[in-house]
Design a protein around this motif. Structure first.
Motif, PDB file in Angstrom:
ATOM      1  N   GLY B  62      -0.215  -4.970  26.323  1.00 25.53           N
ATOM      2  CA  GLY B  62      -1.093  -5.870  27.047  1.00 25.53           C
ATOM      3  C   GLY B  62      -0.282  -6.407  28.212  1.00 25.53           C
ATOM      4  O   GLY B  62       0.913  -6.112  28.320  1.00 25.53           O
ATOM      5  N   HIS B  80       0.107  -1.104  20.520  1.00 31.00           N
ATOM      6  CA  HIS B  80      -0.906  -2.151  20.550  1.00 31.00           C
ATOM      7  C   HIS B  80      -1.169  -2.715  19.149  1.00 31.00           C
ATOM      8  O   HIS B  80      -1.625  -2.001  18.260  1.00 31.00           O
ATOM      9  CB  HIS B  80      -2.187  -1.573  21.158  1.00 31.00           C
ATOM     10  CG  HIS B  80      -3.209  -2.607  21.560  1.00 31.00           C
ATOM     11  ND1 HIS B  80      -2.864  -3.869  21.990  1.00 31.00           N
ATOM     12  CD2 HIS B  80      -4.566  -2.537  21.611  1.00 31.00           C
ATOM     13  CE1 HIS B  80      -3.970  -4.537  22.280  1.00 31.00           C
ATOM     14  NE2 HIS B  80      -5.017  -3.767  22.059  1.00 31.00           N
ATOM     15  N   GLY B 106      -5.827 -10.111  22.031  1.00 28.39           N
ATOM     16  CA  GLY B 106      -6.416  -8.871  21.533  1.00 28.39           C
ATOM     17  C   GLY B 106      -5.445  -8.179  20.603  1.00 28.39           C
ATOM     18  O   GLY B 106      -5.802  -7.715  19.512  1.00 28.39           O
ATOM     19  N   ASP B 107      -4.214  -8.147  21.029  1.00 29.24           N
ATOM     20  CA  ASP B 107      -3.147  -7.498  20.285  1.00 29.24           C
ATOM     21  C   ASP B 107      -2.943  -8.137  18.896  1.00 29.24           C
ATOM     22  O   ASP B 107      -2.865  -7.449  17.888  1.00 29.24           O
ATOM     23  CB  ASP B 107      -1.868  -7.640  21.124  1.00 29.24           C
ATOM     24  CG  ASP B 107      -0.717  -6.794  20.644  1.00 29.24           C
ATOM     25  OD1 ASP B 107      -0.618  -5.638  21.087  1.00 29.24           O
ATOM     26  OD2 ASP B 107       0.079  -7.288  19.834  1.00 29.24           O
ATOM     27  N   PHE B 136      -9.118  -9.475  27.176  1.00 30.17           N
ATOM     28  CA  PHE B 136      -8.242  -8.309  27.250  1.00 30.17           C
ATOM     29  C   PHE B 136      -7.817  -8.183  28.707  1.00 30.17           C
ATOM     30  O   PHE B 136      -8.578  -7.717  29.542  1.00 30.17           O
ATOM     31  CB  PHE B 136      -8.988  -7.017  26.865  1.00 30.17           C
ATOM     32  CG  PHE B 136      -9.178  -6.800  25.388  1.00 30.17           C
ATOM     33  CD1 PHE B 136      -8.924  -7.789  24.457  1.00 30.17           C
ATOM     34  CD2 PHE B 136      -9.613  -5.563  24.913  1.00 30.17           C
ATOM     35  CE1 PHE B 136      -9.101  -7.577  23.092  1.00 30.17           C
ATOM     36  CE2 PHE B 136      -9.786  -5.336  23.556  1.00 30.17           C
ATOM     37  CZ  PHE B 136      -9.542  -6.339  22.638  1.00 30.17           C
ATOM     38  N   THR B 139      -6.589  -4.265  30.164  1.00 28.17           N
ATOM     39  CA  THR B 139      -7.642  -3.256  30.279  1.00 28.17           C
ATOM     40  C   THR B 139      -8.814  -3.753  31.127  1.00 28.17           C
ATOM     41  O   THR B 139      -9.902  -3.208  31.057  1.00 28.17           O
ATOM     42  CB  THR B 139      -8.119  -2.810  28.901  1.00 28.17           C
ATOM     43  OG1 THR B 139      -8.336  -3.971  28.097  1.00 28.17           O
ATOM     44  CG2 THR B 139      -7.085  -1.929  28.217  1.00 28.17           C
ATOM     45  N   GLN B 142     -12.133  -7.212  29.267  1.00 30.02           N
ATOM     46  CA  GLN B 142     -13.151  -7.152  28.211  1.00 30.02           C
ATOM     47  C   GLN B 142     -13.054  -8.366  27.290  1.00 30.02           C
ATOM     48  O   GLN B 142     -12.041  -9.070  27.250  1.00 30.02           O
ATOM     49  CB  GLN B 142     -12.996  -5.873  27.372  1.00 30.02           C
ATOM     50  CG  GLN B 142     -13.193  -4.577  28.139  1.00 30.02           C
ATOM     51  CD  GLN B 142     -11.922  -4.106  28.818  1.00 30.02           C
ATOM     52  OE1 GLN B 142     -10.918  -4.818  28.828  1.00 30.02           O
ATOM     53  NE2 GLN B 142     -11.976  -2.925  29.416  1.00 30.02           N
ATOM     54  N   SER B 144     -12.475 -10.611  24.134  1.00 30.11           N
ATOM     55  CA  SER B 144     -11.448 -10.542  23.083  1.00 30.11           C
ATOM     56  C   SER B 144     -11.890 -11.382  21.887  1.00 30.11           C
ATOM     57  O   SER B 144     -12.894 -12.099  21.964  1.00 30.11           O
ATOM     58  CB  SER B 144     -10.112 -11.054  23.631  1.00 30.11           C
ATOM     59  OG  SER B 144      -9.933 -12.415  23.309  1.00 30.11           O
TER      60      SER B 144
END
Ligand SMILES: Cc1ncc(C[n+]2csc(CCOP(=O)(O)OP(=O)(O)O)c2C)c(N)n1
Ligand code: SF4
Ligand SMILES: [Mg+2]
Lengths: 631, 246
Positions: B62, B80, B106-107, B136, B139, B142, B144
């Motif tokens: 990330g 990830h 997210g991770d 996120f 990426t 998005q 999370s």
């Protein structure tokens, strides 16, 4: 009846102590001077469900289960279900006596517990016994055990009866019971053993035993050991001190054995949340300087894909073991198959940079477990030991001296702080852990906590200091160096030759196999040669890097090759052809994927039908023949 | 066996030791809260007396995972969601290392959520820093697990229907003995919290004996230790910028 071998089958309910009873009896036979080989069959339940173990014992070395058996000890199944008519499993109560009864050889012996089993439930039992000249001994083993101790001790009564009927002294069995049993239960067990023995001798007035076991003698002390034991002891002798795992049959055996021993020698065993974590922990521990492993079976190994790739990219040494069972998905948890071969070779993104070894016997399992660690640490590469439920669970006697080898705690190309100081560093003191030019492709590593060794390990492509880099030149240099290691490993493996060869060198035909089917193939090769068929076999262990030269020479030297494996799609044959790049017209397959390993006779028959008689439709309902390309 | 003379070394530590000389330079978006976390950690480590070579920083993937490109120490930029299993094994293998794990929301709470719970449960003597930007980042924005309900993104165009996860109470519940939250807009507090977290003495409930002790630690300091779950640092920015896609 006399026999040159005893194949003793003990059957009953899973959870009734069949495994430990058979293990002790196998040990007793071994100590009496015989060579032994066990084959077990069990359901995926802790308790209940029909289970059996076969012990094959002979004066000559035994490499495989036999065909059928000549002595059946059928015990009751305390957990048998008795469902309604039409239920899938049916009434399992009688199974210990009825299942595979047609495989009992002519003149064979049946001892069954009439306290729990009613032979009249088996259609035409008496006629069949007469026809096959079976010697049948209904004994109230449960009653005897209950009267003198506890019902569960009926296994012991069965062993006592067995000894009486095969003319075997009780002393080895008694010794082993003394070693294994706590005082409280030892005395009643000893008493039950002896009473059963005497009762059978008196009641049946046996002068000459029904099945005589040959006498043998070992020149040196033997150990009874399974493939799972051998893998674990190999790991420990090679200095492994860390294991992380998550239970899954049949890999759990190795996990359990390691967990029992590691804490006693300063090691660590961790049961963690899942297999992704398990493999990642092994990578983390190895990164911090401990020899580490993890493992699983098919589904769990699938979860390890990404940590496996991380180990490849960061060049972290680690050993993963994969105990195959029938797939896809949950498949058949307690049934062996070899169909994870391609999974293990190719899983995880990118070009695989790993070693895969598939030992064929218990001895090889020990040797190749050690080899796996040695290669992993010397070459900083993940190494996978691929085996299956068959090899993991089978027990054989191995000379104790096989294990008289030096332990090897060496971490491979790991630098001391003094040596680190001599290595290239960046201006800001960063150690060049991933140098483009390195002997054998192995760039030496440092361990966190060492002075002068600081670097970054990353799953991204990286430059010599470990920093993320997408430079094309660096990329090519790094990947070429990592792949070079596999060439060097191949050269080293050539000097060891992990292959196993049987049959005359100048044979007309060949059989190729890998992993656990090797012993069965070798038995079949012996029988075929005895019957005048000129055939040799090659059991291959190095799945990657593949011994292309050796396999090519083998294929070149014969007219035709039958490839024997426990897969439905001929994965090993595909691997051979991929590496050899030709010979499609020379290679045919004999496959088995019904959940049971090959029996030697199936290979003998399959070979005769397919290769000698040239029958293109040589499949049976147990095995599948796939002719060579262009046939 | 190797010696680890970086461990327990007594000396003044300059925070510049943690800074790479020329490259790599941070590629975070201008104004990104991740800069403050980096700065706070660079300030905290000298204060707790840990040098770059006795520190192992394990990150996930990330924007946050880039942390160990910009903080010079022993580092392991893992995959990830998996920084925690790698980190805790390293701690088990060598308890004298200062082990810090770090990554995004997210991770840590999404893909690595299972490891988050179980590592908190084992309560290792290590620190876990979550950069919670509620998105996120890498990426490209998005939704999370900590995005607020109704949060819209290209993968949740009609808005997230879910309440955000409550990571702090979750980790307390799972057994972490030190849990704190601070904000990247408050760098001094962030630094203080990090110091506290690293110095916190967790008592691992892991099944293993920590017997593979290696290296010698001369300094008599037991306080310079920490916990599984530590500061959840909230970045000041929710802005997403162009990032290479991983
Ligand atoms: C297994 C896997 N799935 C997906 C990705 C793609 N990926 C990289 S980072 C990331 C999310 C990052 O969000 P967060 O963890 O919150 O970190 P941030 O960038 O916000 O700091 C995703 C989905 C990946 N690298 N690996
Ligand atoms: S995308 Fe967000 S988290 Fe990533 S660098 Fe930019 S501001 Fe920071
Ligand atoms: Mg985020």
């Amino acid at each position: 009846m006399t026999n040159d071998e005893l194949i003793w089958r003990i059957s009953g309910g899973s959870g009734d102590g069949i495994a430990s009873t058979s293990q002790n009896f196998a040990k007793a036979l071994m100590r009496s001077g015989l060579n032994v080989f066990t084959h077990r069959h069990y359901p995926s339940r802790i308790r209940g469900g029909h289970t059996y173990t076969e012990i094959r014992a002979a004066a000559d070395p035994v490499t495989s289960r036999g065909d059928g058996y000549n002595f059946l000890l059928a015990l009751g199944d305390s957990f048998a279900r008795n469902p309604q008519e039409g239920a899938v499993y049916g009434n399992e109560e009688i199974k210990p006596l009825s299942e595979n009864l047609d495989e009992l050889r002519e003149g064979g012996v049946i001892v069954y517990d009439e306290g729990l089993l009613d032979a009249s439930e088996i259609p035409n039992f008496e006629e069949r016994a007469e026809e096959n000249n079976w010697h049948v001994y209904p004994l109230d083993l449960r009653g005897l055990a209950r009267d003198m101790g506890r019902e569960v001790m009926r296994n012991t009564a069965g062993v006592g009866a067995t000894c009486a009927l095969i003319g075997m002294d009780l002393n080895h069995v008694e010794d082993l019971m003394r070693d294994a049993m706590p005082e409280k239960i030892l005395d009643p067990n000893l008493e039950i053993l002896e009473t059963a023995y005497n009762q059978v001798r008196e009641e049946y007035d046996i002068d000459a035993p029904d099945v005589t076991v040959p006498t043998g003698e070992h020149e040196e002390t033997q150990l009874l050991m399974s493939g799972s034991d051998a893998i674990s002891y190999g790991a420990i002798d090679e200095g492994c001190r860390f294991i992380a795992g998550y239970p899954m049959t049949p890999w759990t055996e190795v996990f359990t054995i390691m967990t029992k021993h590691l804490p006693k020698i300063g090691g660590i065993s961790e049961q963690v949340e899942d297999e992704i974590a398990a493999a990642a922990l092994a990578v983390g521990a190895s990164h911090a300087g401990v020899k580490a492993m993890s493992g699983s079976s098919g589904g769990g190994f699938a979860l390890m894909s990404e940590p496996l790739g991380l180990a490849e990219m960061t060049e972290t040494p680690v050993v993963l073991v994969e105990a195959m069972r029938a797939g896809p998905s949950t498949g058949m948890p307690t049934k062996p198959e070899q169909s994870d071969l391609e999974h293990v070779l190719y899983t995880s993104q990118g070009d695989s940079q790993r070693v895969v070894l598939a030992p064929g016997t218990v001895e090889e399992a020990y040797e190749q477990s050690r080899l796996a660690f040695r290669l992993a640490y010397e070459y900083q590469i993940p190494t996978i030991l691929l085996y299956d439920q068959k090899l993991g669970g089978e027990m054989v006697n191995v000379p104790k001296s096989h294990f008289d080898r030096e332990p090897n705690p060496d971490l491979g190309k790991t630098l001391s702080e003094d040596a680190l100081a001599e290595q290239p560093h960046s201006e800001d003191g960063k150690f060049h852990r991933f140098q483009h030019e390195a002997d054998d492709g192995v760039s030496p590593r440092s361990i966190p906590g060492q002075k002068g060794g600081r670097y970054l390990a990353t799953g991204n492509e990286h430059d010599p200091t470990g920093h993320i880099s997408e430079s094309p030149d660096n990329r090519v240099a790094q990947i070429d160096r990592r792949l070079e290691k596999l060439e060097v490993i191949r050269e080293e493996l050539d000097t060891i030759d992990t292959g196993s060869y049987a049959g005359p060198e100048d044979a007309q035909y060949g059989i190729l196999t890998f992993g656990s089917q090797q012993g069965t193939v070798e038995e079949a090769v012996g029988r075929l040669n005895d019957a005048g068929v000129s055939v040799k076999s090659y059991g291959v262990s190095d799945m990657h890097p593949f011994p292309t030269e050796q396999v090519e020479a083998f294929v070149e030297s014969v007219d035709e090759v039958l490839v024997v494996e426990m897969t439905a799609s001929g994965q090993f044959r595909g691997l051979v052809q991929k590496n050899l790049g030709r010979y499609g017209e020379k290679l045919s397959s004999l496959l088995k994927y019904n959940g049971n390993p090959f029996e030697p006779a199936e290979i003998v028959d399959g070979f005769e039908a397919a290769i000698i008689e040239g029958d293109a439709d040589a499949s049976t309902h147990q095995t599948t023949f796939v002719p060579a390309a262009g046939d | 066996m190797s010696t680890f003379s970086a461990i327990g070394e007594e000396r003044e530590i300059d925070r510049d030791e943690y800074t790479p000389s020329v490259e790599p330079q941070p590629t975070w978006c201008p104004g990104c809260g991740d800069f403050s976390v980096l700065k706070a950690l660079k300030q905290a480590l000298p204060e707790v007396g840990r040098t770059p070579e006795e520190t192992l920083l394990c990150t996930g993937i990330g924007c946050s995972g880039k942390l160990n490109s910009y903080l010079d120490s022993y580092g392991f930029h893992t995959i990830h969601g998996r920084s925690l299993p790698v980190a805790r094994a390293a701690k088990l293998a060598n308890p004298d290392l200062e082990v810090i794990a770090a990554g995004g929301d997210g991770d840590g709470y999404g893909i690595g959520g299972n490891h988050f719970l179980h590592t908190a449960r084992e309560n290792h003597d290590m620190t876990y820093i979550v950069f919670n930007n509620e998105i996120f980042g890498l990426t490209k924005g998005q939704t999370s697990p900590t995005s607020p309900k109704g949060h819209t993104s290209k993968t949740q165009p009609s808005g997230s229907a879910k309440e955000p996860l409550k990571p702090l109470s979750l980790s307390l519940n799972a057994g972490a003995s030190y849990v704190a939250r601070t904000a990247a807009v408050n760098p001094n507090q962030a630094k203080e919290i990090l110091i506290e977290a690293i110095e916190h003495d967790a008592s691992p409930t892991s099944t293993s004996s920590l017997s593979v002790r290696r290296g010698t630690r001369t300094r008599a300091s037991t306080s310079r230790t920490s916990t599984s779950t530590s500061p959840t640092t909230t970045s000041s920015t929710r802005r997403t910028a162009w990032r290479p896609r991983r």
